[in-house]
Design a protein around this motif. Structure first.
Motif, PDB file in Angstrom:
ATOM      1  N   ASN A  30       0.812  -1.212   0.000  1.00  0.00           N
ATOM      2  CA  ASN A  30       0.000   0.000   0.000  1.00  0.00           C
ATOM      3  C   ASN A  30       0.852   1.271   0.000  1.00  0.00           C
ATOM      4  N   ASP A 113      -6.596  -3.776  -5.386  1.00  0.00           N
ATOM      5  CA  ASP A 113      -7.105  -3.916  -4.013  1.00  0.00           C
ATOM      6  C   ASP A 113      -6.563  -5.210  -3.406  1.00  0.00           C
ATOM      7  N   ASP A 115      -6.389  -5.613  -0.086  1.00  0.00           N
ATOM      8  CA  ASP A 115      -6.929  -5.756   1.272  1.00  0.00           C
ATOM      9  C   ASP A 115      -7.718  -7.047   1.486  1.00  0.00           C
TER      10      ASP A 115
END
Length: 556
Positions: A30, A113, A115
């Motif tokens: 990130n 993404d 996550d």
């Protein structure tokens, strides 16, 4: 110190370090920081040393395991599998960091993404220690299911990146092929963490159940019981009243287990659970249903069937009695004679019932050729080339088989019956109390020449590696008994080429059975009998109804 105390303490520390490794890898994706990359690489070396330290201690404890409870030993063994897979997860983190370093702009990854992947991994890692030492089967299943979730996420990301790779480059969308491939490799490492978590969950399941079960096998077992007994709870394999034990595995990879489920009133319900390829078990299900229509009670009752994309499972009635191989090993001669009489009576009824007046060709030489590579792999000396001794010509094995294929085309059976298809003596059960014969392992049943079953039965008894005189006498009795019965049946039904076709079936079974016989002298004995039959048939230049099988070929 109790045997698990030190393991649990070190195990807990390793889980913590691997969890930190995953957390820092998540942060690095990130918001890239070269310092994080260095920290991850350094921790990877520490985790490797921890794994080695724990493994050495576990091996030492296992060496002392005669003093431990079985449950402790199972946890120790599971611990070995788990620490190896924890180390793999840490290695994947290091590999991800290496991929990020290849990017000229780590900010490129912000469009993806990551996550959801890390949420699943963190959730599973947080439960590993407690699940192992609490022997929590339900949570172990959840750890396994993490792999399914990561697979689905990877599939979605893979297709998204693939679309970008296939799209033409423009000024607004430049060619980022190298960066996209790097991102794909990162997602692949995250997906492989799921594989390691699956191994961890299955190791815990094995430590609880006492048997190695893949997640799909365990879920299929529970679903099968639920289908068979919808009013009862599914079997809890962590319950001492429930038992699962592997009792066999077919050569095609189908696993067979026996399951005991505790029921109300302190009674037990037994069943047979089979798990394997979709095609094989679907055929077995269909054949069980056919046999049940033909002869109710002959096959085991079908209690449940579960089918997935590649795998299927069967839940079957647990039949009493013993198979004919076990009967042969028993000293009770009366039991063997009684079992053979019931088997012959049953075969006569089944053959009469399913008799069709139509030519049938079992294609024994085709069956042999399909299995010949496996035979030569174990016994390469059987692949004999052509040779000459003075004026005597010795054809190659393959040449003999090809010549017999030509003969076999013009040697069909005058009729067909519905056969077992894999009529080995361990696929036939006899219950002396009920005086009943049962058939099991029915996936190869079909309408064909009844010689198919006779030849397989005769060679499956012959090939038993029993060389004591009293055992061979019993095996010879079994062979003589079935041959005399089937020869008489053929005579009464005007089957004039019985002996010739039986010779072909015996050639096939003698040769193919050697791929399961490691004993070199006994395997050679079987191969030479097949070779003798090949040459005897090729030297027969009269009508096939005049061919007589040399009976001594069946006796040892």
């Amino acid at each position: 110190m109790p045997p698990l105390s030190a393991l649990r303490e070190n195990f807990s520390l390793m889980v913590v370090e691997v969890t930190k490794q995953v957390e820092e890898t998540h942060r690095a994706l990130n918001d890239w920081d070269s310092g994080l990359g260095e920290s991850i690489r350094n921790r990877d070396d520490y985790i490797d040393r921890m794994k080695d330290f724990i493994s050495r201690n576990v091996f030492r404890k296992l060496a002392e395991s005669r003093n431990f409870d079985k449950s402790v030993v199972k946890i120790l063994k599971a611990g070995l599998v788990i620490v190896n897979n924890l180390e793999n997860i840490a290695d994947f983190c290091t590999n991800i960091v290496r991929q990020v370093r290849h990017l000229d702009d780590a900010g490129f990854l912000k469009q993806f993404d990551f996550d959801p992947h890390f949420e699943h991994i963190h959730k599973a890692l947080a439960t590993v220690e407690g699940t192992l030492f609490a022997q929590d089967l339900d949570t172990a299943l959840e750890i396994c299911k993490c792999e399914f979730s990561l697979d689905e996420l990877y599939k979605k990301d893979f297709h998204g990146i693939l679309q970008q790779l296939q799209a033409p480059a423009t000024d607004s969308a430049p060619d980022d092929a190298q960066r996209l491939v790097t991102a794909l490799l990162i997602f692949r490492y995250l997906e492989r963490m799921g594989d390691s978590l699956l191994n961890i969950g299955e190791a815990i399941i094995e430590s609880v159940v006492g048997e190695k079960l893949k997640i799909h096998q365990y879920l299929a077992l529970r679903s099968s019981f639920d289908e068979a007994h919808p009013d009862d709870p599914p079997p809890d394999l962590s319950d001492p009243g429930t038992l699962f034990e592997t009792i066999g595995e077919t050569r095609s990879g189908c696993r067979i287990g026996r399951v005991r489920q505790a029921t109300a009133g302190n009674r037990s319900r037994w069943a047979i659970f089979k798990d394997g390829s979709l095609g094989k078990l679907t055929r077995e299900k269909e054949n069980i249903e056919k046999w049940e229509c033909l002869c109710p009670g002959l096959p085991p009752k079908l209690l449940g069937f579960q089918a997935k994309t590649k795998y299927a499972s069967l839940l079957l009635e647990y039949l009493g009695g013993v198979n004919f191989q076990e009967i042969i090993l028993e000293p009770d001669a009366n039991l063997l004679a009684e079992g053979m009489n019931h088997l012959k009576n049953l075969l006569e009824v089944l053959w009469e019932m399913t008799w069709l007046e139509e030519p049938a060709n079992a294609r024994f030489m085709r069956q042999l050729l399909d299995r010949l590579p496996s035979v030569y792999k174990l016994h390469p000396e059987f692949d004999t080339p052509a040779a000459r001794i003075d004026s005597l010509e010795l054809p190659a094995t393959n040449q003999l088989i090809e010549e017999l294929r030509v003969i076999e085309r013009d040697l069909p059976a005058p009729c067909s019956v519905f056969v077992h298809g894999d009529f080995n003596i361990d696929n036939i059960l006899y219950d002396a109390i009920r005086q009943q014969v049962n058939f099991i392992d029915l996936n190869r049943s079909r309408q064909t020449d009844y010689i198919q079953d006779i030849a397989v039965f005769l060679v499956s008894s012959f090939r038993l590696p029993l060389f004591e005189a009293h055992h061979r006498l019993r095996l010879n009795f079994v062979s003589d008994s079935l041959y005399d019965f089937s020869k008489s049946f053929a005579h009464h039904h005007h089957d004039e080429t019985f002996d010739a076709r039986l010779a072909l079936g015996l050639i096939r079974s003698f040769v193919t059975s050697t791929r399961f016989v490691v004993h070199p002298h006994f395997a050679r004995e079987m191969f030479l009998r097949a070779r003798y039959l090949m040459e005897t048939m090729l030297e027969h230049h009269r009508p096939w109804n005049e061919f007589v099988l040399p009976r001594a070929i069946l006796l040892y």
